[in-house]
Write a protein that holds these residues in place. Structure first.
Motif, PDB file in Angstrom:
ATOM      1  N   PRO A 191      52.241  55.163   1.076  1.00 16.49           N
ATOM      2  CA  PRO A 191      52.389  54.579  -0.266  1.00 16.49           C
ATOM      3  C   PRO A 191      53.041  55.529  -1.259  1.00 16.49           C
ATOM      4  CG  PRO A 191      50.082  55.098   0.188  1.00 16.49           C
ATOM      5  CD  PRO A 191      50.821  55.284   1.468  1.00 16.49           C
ATOM      6  N   ASN A 219      46.183  52.122   2.069  1.00 15.39           N
ATOM      7  CA  ASN A 219      46.306  53.259   2.985  1.00 15.39           C
ATOM      8  C   ASN A 219      45.169  53.324   3.992  1.00 15.39           C
ATOM      9  OD1 ASN A 219      44.287  54.086   1.271  1.00 15.39           O
ATOM     10  ND2 ASN A 219      45.352  55.904   0.530  1.00 15.39           N
ATOM     11  N   SER A 263      56.755  55.463  -0.760  1.00  7.32           N
ATOM     12  CA  SER A 263      57.316  54.221  -1.299  1.00  7.32           C
ATOM     13  C   SER A 263      57.535  54.338  -2.797  1.00  7.32           C
ATOM     14  CB  SER A 263      56.372  53.053  -0.980  1.00  7.32           C
ATOM     15  OG  SER A 263      56.189  52.912   0.425  1.00  7.32           O
ATOM     16  N   GLY A 274      55.217  49.189   1.811  1.00  5.33           N
ATOM     17  CA  GLY A 274      54.399  50.394   1.743  1.00  5.33           C
ATOM     18  C   GLY A 274      53.461  50.404   0.557  1.00  5.33           C
ATOM     19  N   LEU A 275      53.886  49.802  -0.552  1.00  6.10           N
ATOM     20  CA  LEU A 275      53.019  49.714  -1.721  1.00  6.10           C
ATOM     21  C   LEU A 275      51.932  48.656  -1.550  1.00  6.10           C
ATOM     22  CD1 LEU A 275      55.691  49.950  -4.571  1.00  6.10           C
ATOM     23  CD2 LEU A 275      54.022  51.688  -3.942  1.00  6.10           C
TER      24      LEU A 275
END
Length: 313
Positions: A190, A144, A193, A139-140
């Motif tokens: 993000p 996005n 996360s 997710g990081l």
């Protein structure tokens, strides 16, 4: 406590003054003349001069800065060079999209991050912990805006479950929330996360404390220990991240709003930059800076509620 509150208030006001000077100065340093840009290459000098006077671009920098900041204190953000309407009206129209989007994304962040952080901390070193850490790392790593385009391709283009963009307005709340769902997910991934990893670390530090071992020795279950004791004491670290995240979600959604064609503040800033509408850019940017500083101030106040030790300072 009151002295600390006064010091934080003074710091907030000082930060706003510095931010306003920086924003105004940077935009005034941008090369080119907004009036000449609006009228085109063949505009006559007298016409450009008349438009500059109409737009309030004449006078010294100090006088223009004081006029701008004084107007903002009374709710007058100036008049848009492009739309020829008050900037305050543009902001009022657009904030009805950006603020709910940020709140929706923050809610999704909490819904995803808190269970994930609790699961990882309670199963430290296990398969669940490794799985959560791997998912948060992904997710990081994923931008996005790329994730937003992927959501559009899957759920809007391929499956047809959601709209690919646009906003129908709040006259139909169900359709409005549906239009904000994919952008909110793209923004929340993000941030969830980050929050899950912070919560896991804070919980692991707390679970090693003596009072946690005492609670376990008295027969309290691991789940009850985590939820009743560890989670509350880990909340201070989480509050810091939440404050920063809400500020980012409100002020940093420019790309996402453009991907989904949402008429929010981020898209308004982008349009103001492309159209060289400097009064819109500086006023909306200042408003977002104020929101960031105000949220940070509110988080600091929340510390005093979460940690009684801070109330004695």
């Amino acid at each position: 406590m009151w002295r600390a509150l006064l010091n934080r208030t003074v710091s907030l006001l000082a930060a706003l003054v510095v931010a306003s000077v920086v924003i105004f100065g940077m935009l005034q340093a941008v090369p080119g003349d907004p009036a000449a840009f609006m009228l085109g290459l063949n505009a006559q000098p007298d016409t450009v001069a008349a438009l500059r006077a109409e737009l309030g671009l004449e006078g010294s920098l100090v006088a223009r800065y004081l006029a701008w900041t004084g107007g903002m204190l009374t709710g007058d953000f100036g008049t848009s060079y492009t739309y020829r309407v008050p900037v305050a009206g543009l902001i009022a129209d657009r904030i009805g999209v950006s603020a709910p989007l940020a709140a929706y994304a923050l809610l999704l962040t909490l819904v995803i991050a808190v269970p994930a952080g609790l699961l990882a901390a309670s199963r430290r070193g296990g398969v669940a912990d490794w799985g959560v850490m791997g998912a948060t790392q992904l997710g990081l790593a994923v931008p996005n805006f790329w994730f937003a385009m992927l959501l559009v391709l899957v759920f809007a283009v391929s499956l047809g479950w959601a709209s690919a963009g646009g906003f129908p307005g709040w006259s139909d709340p169900v359709a409005a929330i549906g239009a904000l769902t994919l952008p909110a997910i793209a923004l929340a991934l993000p941030q969830a996360s980050i929050l899950a990893r912070v919560l896991r670390s804070a919980l692991l530090d707390t679970l090693d404390a003596d009072y946690i071992r005492t609670a376990r020795a008295k027969g309290l279950s691991r789940r009850a220990t985590v939820l009743r004791h560890a989670l509350r004491n880990a909340a201070i670290s989480v509050l810091t991240i939440l404050g920063l995240q809400f500020s980012f979600l409100l002020a940093g959604a420019i790309i996402i709003e453009n991907v989904f064609f949402l008429p929010g503040l981020g898209r308004l800033i982008f349009q103001g930059i492309t159209q060289r509408d400097l009064i819109v850019v500086q006023s909306v940017t200042m408003l977002l800076v104020f929101a960031v500083i105000a949220v940070t101030f509110a988080v600091e106040l929340a510390y005093t509620l979460a940690d009684p030790r801070l109330r004695r300072r």
